[in-house]
Design a protein around this motif. Structure first.
Motif, short mmCIF file in Angstrom:
data_model
loop_
_atom_site.label_atom_id
_atom_site.label_comp_id
_atom_site.label_asym_id
_atom_site.label_seq_id
_atom_site.Cartn_x
_atom_site.Cartn_y
_atom_site.Cartn_z
N SER A 79 34.57 20.56 -8.69
CA SER A 79 35.68 19.75 -8.20
C SER A 79 36.91 20.61 -7.98
N VAL A 80 37.37 20.67 -6.73
CA VAL A 80 38.57 21.45 -6.42
C VAL A 80 39.82 20.85 -7.09
N PRO A 81 39.98 19.51 -7.07
CA PRO A 81 41.14 18.96 -7.81
C PRO A 81 41.12 19.37 -9.29
N VAL A 119 44.64 21.57 3.85
CA VAL A 119 43.64 22.60 3.54
C VAL A 119 42.52 21.98 2.68
N ARG A 120 42.90 21.36 1.55
CA ARG A 120 41.85 20.81 0.68
C ARG A 120 41.04 19.72 1.40
N ALA A 121 41.71 18.85 2.13
CA ALA A 121 40.99 17.73 2.76
C ALA A 121 39.97 18.22 3.80
N VAL A 155 37.55 12.87 -11.72
CA VAL A 155 38.13 14.02 -12.40
C VAL A 155 39.11 14.66 -11.43
N PRO A 156 40.15 15.31 -11.92
CA PRO A 156 40.45 15.58 -13.32
C PRO A 156 41.18 14.41 -13.99
N ALA A 157 41.15 14.45 -15.34
CA ALA A 157 42.01 13.59 -16.15
C ALA A 157 42.47 14.43 -17.33
N GLU A 209 45.32 12.45 -11.37
CA GLU A 209 45.78 13.03 -10.11
C GLU A 209 46.21 14.48 -10.34
N SER A 210 45.50 15.36 -9.62
CA SER A 210 45.66 16.79 -9.89
C SER A 210 47.10 17.31 -9.75
N LEU A 211 47.81 16.86 -8.71
CA LEU A 211 49.17 17.39 -8.54
C LEU A 211 50.11 16.88 -9.63
N GLU A 213 28.31 10.10 -14.63
CA GLU A 213 29.04 9.85 -15.89
C GLU A 213 30.45 9.29 -15.64
N GLN A 214 31.00 9.59 -14.46
CA GLN A 214 32.36 9.09 -14.16
C GLN A 214 32.41 7.55 -14.11
N ARG A 215 31.22 6.94 -13.93
CA ARG A 215 31.18 5.46 -13.87
C ARG A 215 30.78 4.86 -15.22
N SER A 216 30.57 5.71 -16.23
CA SER A 216 30.15 5.18 -17.54
C SER A 216 31.31 4.46 -18.21
N1 LIG Z 1 43.33 12.69 -5.59
C1 LIG Z 1 42.52 13.07 -6.72
C2 LIG Z 1 41.10 13.33 -6.25
C3 LIG Z 1 40.11 13.35 -7.39
C4 LIG Z 1 38.68 13.34 -6.88
O1 LIG Z 1 38.40 12.93 -5.74
N2 LIG Z 1 37.74 13.77 -7.74
C5 LIG Z 1 36.35 13.74 -7.36
C6 LIG Z 1 35.73 15.12 -7.60
S1 LIG Z 1 36.42 16.30 -6.47
C7 LIG Z 1 35.61 12.79 -8.27
O2 LIG Z 1 35.85 12.73 -9.45
N3 LIG Z 1 34.66 12.05 -7.69
C8 LIG Z 1 33.79 11.20 -8.43
C9 LIG Z 1 33.54 9.91 -7.73
O3 LIG Z 1 34.33 9.54 -6.84
O4 LIG Z 1 32.57 9.25 -8.08
C10 LIG Z 1 43.13 14.30 -7.41
O5 LIG Z 1 43.78 15.09 -6.70
O6 LIG Z 1 42.98 14.45 -8.62
#
Ligand SMILES: N[C@@H](CCC(=O)N[C@@H](CS)C(=O)NCC(=O)O)C(=O)O
Length: 211
Positions: free
Chosen positions: A10-12, A103-105, A53-55, A65-67, A38-41
């Motif tokens: 995950s880049v964020p 860039v990220r998008a 993620v991240p948290a 939110e990463s920023l 696991e993110q939906r658990s």
């Molecule tokens: N805008 C959020 C984006 C976070 C995001 O999209 N995370 C993705 C991984 S890159 C994620 O956890 N995806 C799991 C899912 O949507 O099920 C940030 O910058 O933190």
């Protein structure tokens, strides 16, 4: 101790992990198994109901939110990677936003279709890859120009924005996206990848997944 929930692909998440190292935060790194949902658990939804993620967990508080996490960590640790004056902050945030949106998008379109979709057995959208590449070709020149004028994005000192951009560009080798047309960006990137905050996370994007 702070807890940072991430996934190595995950880049964020990478943005926040490098930031945590750069500001000198002590933190526990916890991998959320995104590949197996696991993110939906229930247990992860109790931490981040948005299921992403991240948290960052700081005591009783969760920051997502990463920023936002980048700014929170810099402020919490009193780091000069995020200046105190509002104009200085605006300059850094301008480049953070540019890095994420421009860039990220587009990079994530390419990453999804070249790597993630095949991994998950989902259809690959070749057109989306082309759009991503086109957008990057359009959006990287202003960055190269900026880096021809100053060592870092906002001047002569490293800021959060450099880390946001470094993470956004991290998958380029894996995605076979050539940066050779951008000499100043390439030089800046090589120098930052030597730094401890990068090396403490990994040698290259995907290393932890054996890529
Ligand atoms: N805008 C959020 C984006 C976070 C995001 O999209 N995370 C993705 C991984 S890159 C994620 O956890 N995806 C799991 C899912 O949507 O099920 C940030 O910058 O933190």
């Amino acid at each position: 101790m702070l807890k940072l929930y991430i996934h190595p692909f995950s880049v964020p998440a990478l943005t926040t992990e490098m930031t945590a190292h750069a500001v000198g935060a002590k933190f526990e790194r916890i991998i959320v198994d995104l590949q197996n949902g696991e993110q939906r658990s229930e247990s992860y939804q109790a931490i981040n109901p948005k299921g992403k993620v991240p948290a960052l967990v700081d005591g009783d508080h969760v920051i997502c939110e990463s920023l936002t996490i980048q700014r929170y960590l810099a402020r919490k640790l009193g780091s000069d990677l995020f200046p105190e004056d509002i104009l200085g902050q605006a300059r850094v945030e301008e480049w953070m936003d540019y890095a994420v949106q421009h860039v990220r998008a587009p990079m994530s379109r390419i990453q999804f279709n070249k790597i993630v979709a095949p991994m998950l057995g989902q259809p690959v959208d070749e057109n989306s890859i082309k759009v991503g590449e086109h957008l990057l070709a359009q959006n990287l020149p202003p960055i190269d120009k900026q880096l021809s004028q100053s060592e870092f994005l906002t001047g002569n000192t490293l800021s959060l924005a450099d880390i946001t951009l470094l993470a956004a560009l991290d998958p380029v080798e894996l995605l076979q996206f050539d940066l050779k047309e951008f000499p100043y960006l390439t030089r800046w990137r090589q120098a930052l990848r030597e730094r401890d905050f990068y090396q403490n996370v990994h040698t290259h994007f995907g290393a932890e997944l054996g890529l």
